[in-house]
Motif scaffolding. Structure first.
Motif, mmCIF file in Angstrom:
data_model
loop_
_atom_site.group_PDB
_atom_site.id
_atom_site.type_symbol
_atom_site.label_atom_id
_atom_site.label_comp_id
_atom_site.label_asym_id
_atom_site.label_seq_id
_atom_site.Cartn_x
_atom_site.Cartn_y
_atom_site.Cartn_z
ATOM 1 N N LEU A 97 0.688 10.360 3.352
ATOM 2 C CA LEU A 97 0.527 10.801 1.963
ATOM 3 C C LEU A 97 1.027 12.225 1.781
ATOM 4 O O LEU A 97 1.693 12.538 0.788
ATOM 5 C CB LEU A 97 -0.942 10.698 1.565
ATOM 6 N N LEU A 119 0.824 -1.209 0.000
ATOM 7 C CA LEU A 119 0.000 0.000 0.000
ATOM 8 C C LEU A 119 0.858 1.259 0.000
ATOM 9 O O LEU A 119 0.553 2.229 -0.708
ATOM 10 C CB LEU A 119 -0.931 -0.001 1.211
ATOM 11 N N HIS A 141 -8.805 0.679 -1.645
ATOM 12 C CA HIS A 141 -7.709 0.029 -2.364
ATOM 13 C C HIS A 141 -7.046 -1.026 -1.494
ATOM 14 O O HIS A 141 -6.622 -2.082 -1.996
ATOM 15 C CB HIS A 141 -6.671 1.065 -2.799
ATOM 16 N N THR A 166 -11.905 2.064 7.055
ATOM 17 C CA THR A 166 -11.068 3.215 7.400
ATOM 18 C C THR A 166 -10.544 3.091 8.831
ATOM 19 O O THR A 166 -9.412 3.494 9.118
ATOM 20 C CB THR A 166 -11.856 4.526 7.252
ATOM 21 N N GLU A 197 -10.910 6.216 -0.303
ATOM 22 C CA GLU A 197 -10.295 5.600 -1.491
ATOM 23 C C GLU A 197 -9.089 4.741 -1.104
ATOM 24 O O GLU A 197 -8.874 3.659 -1.662
ATOM 25 C CB GLU A 197 -9.881 6.688 -2.480
ATOM 26 N N ILE A 198 -8.296 5.248 -0.178
ATOM 27 C CA ILE A 198 -7.124 4.481 0.264
ATOM 28 C C ILE A 198 -7.562 3.185 0.937
ATOM 29 O O ILE A 198 -7.011 2.108 0.683
ATOM 30 C CB ILE A 198 -6.257 5.327 1.218
ATOM 31 N N PRO A 216 -2.734 7.577 7.545
ATOM 32 C CA PRO A 216 -2.583 7.467 6.091
ATOM 33 C C PRO A 216 -2.454 8.816 5.389
ATOM 34 O O PRO A 216 -1.611 8.986 4.508
ATOM 35 C CB PRO A 216 -3.858 6.731 5.653
ATOM 36 N N TRP A 266 2.054 1.886 -3.426
ATOM 37 C CA TRP A 266 0.952 2.404 -4.248
ATOM 38 C C TRP A 266 0.697 3.887 -3.954
ATOM 39 O O TRP A 266 0.477 4.688 -4.867
ATOM 40 C CB TRP A 266 -0.304 1.582 -3.989
ATOM 41 N N LEU A 267 0.746 4.263 -2.693
ATOM 42 C CA LEU A 267 0.535 5.662 -2.324
ATOM 43 C C LEU A 267 1.621 6.558 -2.914
ATOM 44 O O LEU A 267 1.331 7.655 -3.409
ATOM 45 C CB LEU A 267 0.513 5.812 -0.799
ATOM 46 N N CYS A 315 0.705 9.671 -5.458
ATOM 47 C CA CYS A 315 0.586 10.835 -4.580
ATOM 48 C C CYS A 315 0.215 12.102 -5.344
ATOM 49 O O CYS A 315 -0.029 13.147 -4.746
ATOM 50 C CB CYS A 315 1.866 11.049 -3.766
ATOM 51 N N LEU A 354 -6.307 11.844 -3.265
ATOM 52 C CA LEU A 354 -6.880 10.656 -2.658
ATOM 53 C C LEU A 354 -7.570 10.983 -1.331
ATOM 54 O O LEU A 354 -7.085 11.800 -0.542
ATOM 55 C CB LEU A 354 -5.786 9.620 -2.406
#
Length: 320
Positions: A258, A214, A234, A239, A230-231, A254, A217-218, A222, A226
């Motif tokens: 980010l 993850l 994915h 949350t 959404e995070i 998170p 992916w972030l 970036c 986001l």
């Protein structure tokens, strides 16, 4: 490979000698190769370092082959340098070699006449003496280091490492400097005027942690605006679970992670490209230039343009 010559004279201060050797030798290029070749030299082949003696494998000829020369301090700086040293340093300077001094090494530097008409610094306790001995030098005792381009001077022992990291960052960018800083257990690279520009490494997850994919992916996304939902989608988590695992594995949330990823990418673009701030704001997911400038100043401690002036690489291009 960039060659650094550390010139040791009799009475050299041990930490002033070891600081540049260690800092430059810790620097690694992205492919793992050493960024610098470090050579310790002296006029005599052996110098006293107080409680021990140092044998140096190189003589003054190493100065002519160096890209950077570092002058460590000595316990009792002389008014006149040993035979051949001034001539070798002035010849290197004429060839464009970068020269830097550590602490009271500024006295050695000033004795060559190369600092005349320039601003310089040294340990605050020695600053009045430096100004009295060399009135042609503008001595500033209130800064960590002074970068005049080709010639640099630093204050005390810790400031020497700041200056070396500054030179590494100038030469090879923030990632290489960040690695050297971590090896030196120095979380900060302080800018010469004493404001602190943080080397913004992202909080890592432990090796093999479930968040590793993850986080990658972030970083790759970036530039997108986001949301937490959404995070979490994915990641296939709620949350609440996502927030808990981020806290457990990175020590932050998170969205905070980010934001730091965006700031780090912005630092890279400011250093390596000539892209306008408006474009970088879009490329890093901040949206508006105003939001980008505010966030960047709050996190880094200076404006995007101020950061670019301090750290932009000579190899920066419009396309990046």
């Amino acid at each position: 490979m960039h060659t650094v010559a550390v010139l040791a004279l009799d009475g050299v201060i041990p930490f002033d000698l070891s600081a540049p050797i260690d800092t430059f030798r810790w620097a690694r290029l992205p492919d793992g190769r050493e960024a610098y070749r470090v050579r310790v030299c002296s006029p005599e082949g052996e110098v006293s370092a107080g409680t021990f003696t140092v044998r140096t494998p190189y003589g003054l000829e190493a100065l002519a082959e160096a890209d950077t020369i570092v002058l460590p301090g000595v316990e009792d700086p002389p008014d006149t340098l040993p035979p051949g040293v001034t001539e070798a340093l002035r010849a290197a300077a004429a060839n464009g070699t970068r020269i830097a001094s550590i602490c009271v090494g500024a006295f050695l530097f000033a004795a060559t006449g190369l600092l005349d008409g320039l601003r310089a610094t040294t340990h605050w306790i020695a600053a009045p003496d430096l100004a009295a001995r060399y009135p042609g030098v503008s001595v500033d005792p209130n800064v960590l280091y002074v970068d005049n381009g080709q010639f640099l001077t630093s204050a005390g022992a810790a400031a020497a490492m700041d200056m070396c990291l500054h030179m590494i960052r100038r030469d090879h960018g923030s990632a290489v400097a960040a690695h050297a800083a971590r090896m030196a257990v120095m979380p900060l690279e302080r800018e010469g005027g004493q404001s602190q520009f943080i080397v913004h490494d992202l909080p890592p997850a432990p090796a093999g942690a479930t968040l590793e994919p993850l986080l990658g992916w972030l970083e790759d996304h970036c530039d997108r605006d986001l949301t937490l939902d959404e995070i979490a989608a994915h990641a296939g988590m709620s949350t609440r679970t996502l927030n808990r695992r981020f806290r457990e594995q990175t020590g932050t949330t998170p969205l905070q992670w980010l934001h730091r990823a965006r700031v780090r990418r912005a630092q890279h673009l400011l250093e390596t490209t000539a892209h306008p701030v408006e474009r970088i704001a879009t490329q890093t997911g901040f949206g508006s230039p105003t939001a980008f400038r505010e966030r960047f100043r709050r996190v880094v401690g200076t404006s995007p343009q101020g950061y670019r002036r301090a750290f932009r690489s000579e190899r920066a291009t419009e396309t990046g």
